[in-house]
Design a protein around this motif. Structure first.
Motif, PDB file in Angstrom:
ATOM      1  N   LEU A   3       0.819  -1.208   0.000  1.00 24.99           N
ATOM      2  CA  LEU A   3       0.000   0.000   0.000  1.00 24.99           C
ATOM      3  C   LEU A   3       0.858   1.266   0.000  1.00 24.99           C
ATOM      4  O   LEU A   3       0.423   2.308  -0.498  1.00 24.99           O
ATOM      5  CB  LEU A   3      -0.958   0.006   1.185  1.00 24.99           C
ATOM      6  CG  LEU A   3      -2.074  -1.040   1.117  1.00 24.99           C
ATOM      7  CD1 LEU A   3      -2.869  -1.052   2.415  1.00 24.99           C
ATOM      8  CD2 LEU A   3      -2.981  -0.799  -0.079  1.00 24.99           C
ATOM      9  N   GLU A   4       2.076   1.183   0.542  1.00 24.99           N
ATOM     10  CA  GLU A   4       2.998   2.326   0.528  1.00 24.99           C
ATOM     11  C   GLU A   4       3.434   2.646  -0.900  1.00 24.99           C
ATOM     12  O   GLU A   4       3.815   3.772  -1.196  1.00 24.99           O
ATOM     13  CB  GLU A   4       4.252   2.020   1.352  1.00 24.99           C
ATOM     14  CG  GLU A   4       4.027   1.902   2.823  1.00 24.99           C
ATOM     15  CD  GLU A   4       4.353   3.166   3.587  1.00 24.99           C
ATOM     16  OE1 GLU A   4       5.039   4.045   3.033  1.00 24.99           O
ATOM     17  OE2 GLU A   4       3.910   3.258   4.729  1.00 24.99           O
ATOM     18  N   GLN A   5       3.392   1.660  -1.777  1.00 25.62           N
ATOM     19  CA  GLN A   5       3.949   1.815  -3.117  1.00 25.62           C
ATOM     20  C   GLN A   5       2.909   2.149  -4.187  1.00 25.62           C
ATOM     21  O   GLN A   5       3.263   2.341  -5.346  1.00 25.62           O
ATOM     22  CB  GLN A   5       4.694   0.533  -3.499  1.00 25.62           C
ATOM     23  CG  GLN A   5       5.850   0.246  -2.554  1.00 25.62           C
ATOM     24  CD  GLN A   5       6.510  -1.079  -2.840  1.00 25.62           C
ATOM     25  OE1 GLN A   5       6.789  -1.385  -3.986  1.00 25.62           O
ATOM     26  NE2 GLN A   5       6.770  -1.848  -1.802  1.00 25.62           N
ATOM     27  N   VAL A   6       1.637   2.172  -3.814  1.00 23.62           N
ATOM     28  CA  VAL A   6       0.577   2.478  -4.781  1.00 23.62           C
ATOM     29  C   VAL A   6      -0.382   3.496  -4.173  1.00 23.62           C
ATOM     30  O   VAL A   6      -0.449   3.663  -2.963  1.00 23.62           O
ATOM     31  CB  VAL A   6      -0.209   1.207  -5.202  1.00 23.62           C
ATOM     32  CG1 VAL A   6       0.681   0.228  -5.939  1.00 23.62           C
ATOM     33  CG2 VAL A   6      -0.855   0.526  -4.014  1.00 23.62           C
ATOM     34  N   ASP A   7      -1.134   4.135  -5.041  1.00 26.71           N
ATOM     35  CA  ASP A   7      -2.125   5.100  -4.590  1.00 26.71           C
ATOM     36  C   ASP A   7      -3.495   4.432  -4.626  1.00 26.71           C
ATOM     37  O   ASP A   7      -4.054   4.217  -5.706  1.00 26.71           O
ATOM     38  CB  ASP A   7      -2.092   6.340  -5.489  1.00 26.71           C
ATOM     39  CG  ASP A   7      -2.991   7.446  -4.978  1.00 26.71           C
ATOM     40  OD1 ASP A   7      -3.231   7.502  -3.753  1.00 26.71           O
ATOM     41  OD2 ASP A   7      -3.452   8.252  -5.815  1.00 26.71           O
ATOM     42  N   VAL A   8      -3.998   4.090  -3.457  1.00 23.88           N
ATOM     43  CA  VAL A   8      -5.305   3.449  -3.356  1.00 23.88           C
ATOM     44  C   VAL A   8      -6.254   4.425  -2.666  1.00 23.88           C
ATOM     45  O   VAL A   8      -5.941   4.928  -1.580  1.00 23.88           O
ATOM     46  CB  VAL A   8      -5.222   2.134  -2.542  1.00 23.88           C
ATOM     47  CG1 VAL A   8      -6.591   1.477  -2.448  1.00 23.88           C
ATOM     48  CG2 VAL A   8      -4.214   1.180  -3.162  1.00 23.88           C
ATOM     49  N   PRO A   9      -7.380   4.720  -3.294  1.00 24.76           N
ATOM     50  CA  PRO A   9      -8.329   5.655  -2.680  1.00 24.76           C
ATOM     51  C   PRO A   9      -8.784   5.172  -1.292  1.00 24.76           C
ATOM     52  O   PRO A   9      -9.001   3.966  -1.093  1.00 24.76           O
ATOM     53  CB  PRO A   9      -9.501   5.674  -3.660  1.00 24.76           C
ATOM     54  CG  PRO A   9      -8.945   5.184  -4.959  1.00 24.76           C
ATOM     55  CD  PRO A   9      -7.853   4.236  -4.593  1.00 24.76           C
ATOM     56  N   PRO A  10      -8.935   6.093  -0.345  1.00 23.93           N
ATOM     57  CA  PRO A  10      -9.351   5.714   1.006  1.00 23.93           C
ATOM     58  C   PRO A  10     -10.658   4.921   1.039  1.00 23.93           C
ATOM     59  O   PRO A  10     -10.813   4.018   1.852  1.00 23.93           O
ATOM     60  CB  PRO A  10      -9.498   7.057   1.730  1.00 23.93           C
ATOM     61  CG  PRO A  10      -8.609   7.993   0.978  1.00 23.93           C
ATOM     62  CD  PRO A  10      -8.641   7.521  -0.446  1.00 23.93           C
ATOM     63  N   GLY A  11     -11.590   5.252   0.138  1.00 23.01           N
ATOM     64  CA  GLY A  11     -12.859   4.519   0.099  1.00 23.01           C
ATOM     65  C   GLY A  11     -12.667   3.047  -0.232  1.00 23.01           C
ATOM     66  O   GLY A  11     -13.353   2.178   0.302  1.00 23.01           O
ATOM     67  N   VAL A  12     -11.732   2.763  -1.123  1.00 24.54           N
ATOM     68  CA  VAL A  12     -11.434   1.375  -1.487  1.00 24.54           C
ATOM     69  C   VAL A  12     -10.826   0.657  -0.286  1.00 24.54           C
ATOM     70  O   VAL A  12     -11.192  -0.472   0.032  1.00 24.54           O
ATOM     71  CB  VAL A  12     -10.490   1.302  -2.711  1.00 24.54           C
ATOM     72  CG1 VAL A  12     -10.020  -0.117  -2.961  1.00 24.54           C
ATOM     73  CG2 VAL A  12     -11.179   1.869  -3.939  1.00 24.54           C
ATOM     74  N   LEU A  13      -9.893   1.326   0.394  1.00 25.45           N
ATOM     75  CA  LEU A  13      -9.278   0.722   1.583  1.00 25.45           C
ATOM     76  C   LEU A  13     -10.330   0.414   2.642  1.00 25.45           C
ATOM     77  O   LEU A  13     -10.332  -0.672   3.229  1.00 25.45           O
ATOM     78  CB  LEU A  13      -8.201   1.643   2.161  1.00 25.45           C
ATOM     79  CG  LEU A  13      -6.961   1.839   1.301  1.00 25.45           C
ATOM     80  CD1 LEU A  13      -6.035   2.865   1.939  1.00 25.45           C
ATOM     81  CD2 LEU A  13      -6.246   0.524   1.078  1.00 25.45           C
ATOM     82  N   ARG A  14     -11.232   1.381   2.890  1.00 26.76           N
ATOM     83  CA  ARG A  14     -12.295   1.144   3.882  1.00 26.76           C
ATOM     84  C   ARG A  14     -13.169  -0.030   3.469  1.00 26.76           C
ATOM     85  O   ARG A  14     -13.557  -0.848   4.295  1.00 26.76           O
ATOM     86  CB  ARG A  14     -13.128   2.410   4.080  1.00 26.76           C
ATOM     87  CG  ARG A  14     -12.481   3.417   5.007  1.00 26.76           C
ATOM     88  CD  ARG A  14     -13.460   4.543   5.389  1.00 26.76           C
ATOM     89  NE  ARG A  14     -13.987   5.258   4.236  1.00 26.76           N
ATOM     90  CZ  ARG A  14     -13.334   6.245   3.598  1.00 26.76           C
ATOM     91  NH1 ARG A  14     -12.147   6.624   3.991  1.00 26.76           N
ATOM     92  NH2 ARG A  14     -13.892   6.837   2.560  1.00 26.76           N
ATOM     93  N   SER A  15     -13.475  -0.132   2.182  1.00 20.83           N
ATOM     94  CA  SER A  15     -14.295  -1.241   1.688  1.00 20.83           C
ATOM     95  C   SER A  15     -13.621  -2.597   1.915  1.00 20.83           C
ATOM     96  O   SER A  15     -14.289  -3.600   2.115  1.00 20.83           O
ATOM     97  CB  SER A  15     -14.599  -1.068   0.204  1.00 20.83           C
ATOM     98  OG  SER A  15     -15.378   0.076  -0.009  1.00 20.83           O
ATOM     99  N   LEU A  16     -12.302  -2.571   1.859  1.00 19.34           N
ATOM    100  CA  LEU A  16     -11.536  -3.806   2.098  1.00 19.34           C
ATOM    101  C   LEU A  16     -11.319  -4.071   3.585  1.00 19.34           C
ATOM    102  O   LEU A  16     -10.735  -5.090   3.957  1.00 19.34           O
ATOM    103  CB  LEU A  16     -10.189  -3.738   1.378  1.00 19.34           C
ATOM    104  CG  LEU A  16     -10.229  -3.740  -0.134  1.00 19.34           C
ATOM    105  CD1 LEU A  16      -8.842  -3.439  -0.711  1.00 19.34           C
ATOM    106  CD2 LEU A  16     -10.742  -5.087  -0.639  1.00 19.34           C
ATOM    107  N   GLY A  17     -11.743  -3.142   4.425  1.00 21.35           N
ATOM    108  CA  GLY A  17     -11.537  -3.291   5.854  1.00 21.35           C
ATOM    109  C   GLY A  17     -10.178  -2.836   6.301  1.00 21.35           C
ATOM    110  O   GLY A  17      -9.723  -3.170   7.404  1.00 21.35           O
TER     111      GLY A  17
END
Length: 180
Positions: free
Chosen positions: A162-176
């Motif tokens: 996750l440090e190496q890519v830009d993942v939207p916060p909403g996607v992260l929350r959806s993944l828990g």
């Protein structure tokens, strides 16, 4: 509290100056544990940790947080020795190597002896956790395989990715996953 020993793999090589900073940055390791480092040589450094904590997962977390205090440095993996030969598995339980070989050549699949995880140079490797579960199913007194190291390893690897890519916060929350 228990003393937990484990090895962390860092994202890069650690310098002598950084080891000194870690050693003096906090009272954590003086009061509750110790860390020793591989410095020199190519590739990422490793940190052997001996930390007192209530659980192994808590100890890994404390060490990883301490390492993150140095800019750009982080733990990206926890070494764990789940892969074993049948001879090594026999040393961890009350069975002989021959007994495990016989079980391995018996019925496989659901309810049967675990399949090999891989082979290197003619040496076959199995998951110790799967063998231990199988033997407990036969009634053998085999202590449970510690899952904390595997959980910590997965968590550190995910955090590194996750440090190496830009993942939207909403996607992260959806993944828990909660972004820091």
């Amino acid at each position: 509290m228990n003393a937990w020993e484990f090895t962390l793999v860092l994202n890069r090589h650690i310098t002598e100056a950084e080891t000194e900073q870690l050693d003096t940055s906090d009272d954590l390791f003086y009061a509750r544990g110790d860390m020793s480092y591989t410095v020199g040589g190519p590739g990422p450094s490793t940190v052997l940790c001996n930390i007192e904590a209530s659980t192994l997962l808590e100890a890994v977390t404390e060490a990883a947080q301490e390492i993150r205090k140095l800019p750009g440095l982080r733990a990206v993996q926890v070494e764990h020795n789940d892969l074993v030969t049948l001879g090594e598995a026999a040393q961890r339980c009350s069975r002989s190597r021959r007994s495990l070989v016989q079980l391995a050549h018996g019925q496989r699949g659901p309810g049967g002896f675990p399949k090999p995880e891989g082979e290197t140079g003619g040496t076959v490797f199995y998951s110790w956790a799967k063998i231990a579960d199988f033997l407990r199913g036969l009634g053998d007194d085999v202590p449970p395989a510690p899952r904390d190291l595997i959980l910590a390893d997965h968590a550190l690897r995910l955090a590194d990715e996750l440090e190496q890519v830009d993942v939207p916060p909403g996607v992260l929350r959806s993944l828990g996953v909660h972004a820091a």
